[in-house]
Write an enzyme that holds these catalytic residues in place. Structure first.
Site, PDB file in Angstrom:
ATOM      1  N   LYS A   1    -165.918  30.089 -40.198  1.00  0.00           N
ATOM      2  CA  LYS A   1    -166.514  31.353 -39.757  1.00  0.00           C
ATOM      3  C   LYS A   1    -165.459  32.472 -39.746  1.00  0.00           C
ATOM      4  O   LYS A   1    -164.259  32.203 -39.879  1.00  0.00           O
ATOM      5  CB  LYS A   1    -167.150  31.139 -38.381  1.00  0.00           C
TER       6      LYS A   1
ATOM      7  N   HIS B   1    -168.937  26.136 -38.751  1.00  0.00           N
ATOM      8  CA  HIS B   1    -170.322  25.676 -38.764  1.00  0.00           C
ATOM      9  C   HIS B   1    -170.371  24.398 -39.580  1.00  0.00           C
ATOM     10  O   HIS B   1    -169.646  24.256 -40.559  1.00  0.00           O
ATOM     11  CB  HIS B   1    -171.237  26.714 -39.427  1.00  0.00           C
TER      12      HIS B   1
ATOM     13  N   GLU C   1    -179.055  24.075 -46.565  1.00  0.00           N
ATOM     14  CA  GLU C   1    -177.894  24.961 -46.430  1.00  0.00           C
ATOM     15  C   GLU C   1    -177.019  24.949 -47.683  1.00  0.00           C
ATOM     16  O   GLU C   1    -176.474  25.971 -48.075  1.00  0.00           O
ATOM     17  CB  GLU C   1    -177.100  24.575 -45.175  1.00  0.00           C
TER      18      GLU C   1
HETATM   19  O1  CDP Z   1    -173.158  25.633 -34.435  1.00  0.00           O
HETATM   20  P1  CDP Z   1    -173.884  24.569 -33.656  1.00  0.00           P
HETATM   21  O2  CDP Z   1    -174.878  23.806 -34.502  1.00  0.00           O
HETATM   22  O3  CDP Z   1    -172.956  23.677 -32.900  1.00  0.00           O
HETATM   23  O4  CDP Z   1    -174.721  25.308 -32.501  1.00  0.00           O
HETATM   24  P2  CDP Z   1    -176.184  25.917 -32.484  1.00  0.00           P
HETATM   25  O5  CDP Z   1    -176.774  25.619 -31.153  1.00  0.00           O
HETATM   26  O6  CDP Z   1    -176.967  25.535 -33.701  1.00  0.00           O
HETATM   27  O7  CDP Z   1    -175.921  27.488 -32.513  1.00  0.00           O
HETATM   28  C1  CDP Z   1    -175.518  28.132 -33.703  1.00  0.00           C
HETATM   29  C2  CDP Z   1    -174.429  29.118 -33.351  1.00  0.00           C
HETATM   30  O8  CDP Z   1    -174.963  30.101 -32.461  1.00  0.00           O
HETATM   31  C3  CDP Z   1    -173.249  28.529 -32.595  1.00  0.00           C
HETATM   32  O9  CDP Z   1    -172.310  27.895 -33.439  1.00  0.00           O
HETATM   33  C4  CDP Z   1    -172.682  29.754 -31.919  1.00  0.00           C
HETATM   34  O10 CDP Z   1    -171.901  30.534 -32.824  1.00  0.00           O
HETATM   35  C5  CDP Z   1    -173.956  30.510 -31.550  1.00  0.00           C
HETATM   36  N1  CDP Z   1    -174.412  30.245 -30.166  1.00  0.00           N
HETATM   37  C6  CDP Z   1    -174.127  31.173 -29.169  1.00  0.00           C
HETATM   38  O11 CDP Z   1    -173.517  32.204 -29.446  1.00  0.00           O
HETATM   39  N2  CDP Z   1    -174.524  30.932 -27.863  1.00  0.00           N
HETATM   40  C7  CDP Z   1    -175.210  29.823 -27.551  1.00  0.00           C
HETATM   41  N3  CDP Z   1    -175.582  29.612 -26.298  1.00  0.00           N
HETATM   42  C8  CDP Z   1    -175.501  28.877 -28.553  1.00  0.00           C
HETATM   43  C9  CDP Z   1    -175.082  29.108 -29.847  1.00  0.00           C
HETATM   44 MG    MG Z   2    -176.720  24.299 -35.389  1.00  0.00          MG
END
Ligand code: CDP
Ligand code: MG
Length: 132
Positions: free
Chosen positions: A9, A115, A126
């Site tokens: 990222k 990510h 993706e």
């Molecule tokens: O990236 P990952 O799959 O671990 O998490 P996600 O729950 O799919 O969320 C995607 C992205 O959204 C995260 O990697 C964070 O950058 C953001 N996010 C956030 O800013 N605040 C949260 N409470 C959850 C996710």
């Molecule tokens: Mg995710």
């Protein structure tokens, strides 16, 4: 063999962590089968994070992911989806263990370095989204 998508990222790129992150996956034994640097447009970001639309952090997330270039790569290896997810660590900084990428390099739930696809089905979508 499985394939999955990883993004370094914008904060990972700005902080000079591209090599560190690639190196971890290489040392683990994954093959990098494709890779490129790009700046995500708002459209691509909205598509990629469609399931998060309406969440309180959504606008912050889109702002952040489009704030600079990302490095997209396709990794290949046994059980790639699960193992890569394990290596990046949990989303929440209080749950991402030291030794994982997020656990070692991020304290912020939004600005979190990497990510990785969370399922085989999403990995396929993706990979197509970034390497059509
Ligand atoms: O990236 P990952 O799959 O671990 O998490 P996600 O729950 O799919 O969320 C995607 C992205 O959204 C995260 O990697 C964070 O950058 C953001 N996010 C956030 O800013 N605040 C949260 N409470 C959850 C996710
Ligand atoms: Mg995710």
């Amino acid at each position: 063999m499985e394939r999955t998508l990883v993004l370094v990222k914008p904060d990972g790129v700005k902080r000079g962590l591209i090599g560190e992150i690639i190196s971890r996956f290489e040392r683990k034994g994954f093959n990098i089968v494709d890779m490129k640097m790009l700046r995500m447009t708002k459209e691509l970001a909205a598509d990629h994070y469609a399931e998060h639309k309406g969440m309180p952090y959504y606008d912050r997330l889109i702002e952040y992911i489009t704030s600079g270039p990302v490095v997209a790569m396709i990794l290949e290896g046994e059980d790639a989806v699960n193992i890569v997810r394990m290596m990046i660590g949990k989303t929440s900084p209080s749950e991402s263990f030291p030794g994982t990428i997020r656990g070692d390099f991020s304290l912020n739930i939004t600005v979190n370095i990497v990510h990785a696809s969370d399922s085989l089905e999403n990995a396929k979508k993706e990979m197509k989204r970034f390497f059509s």
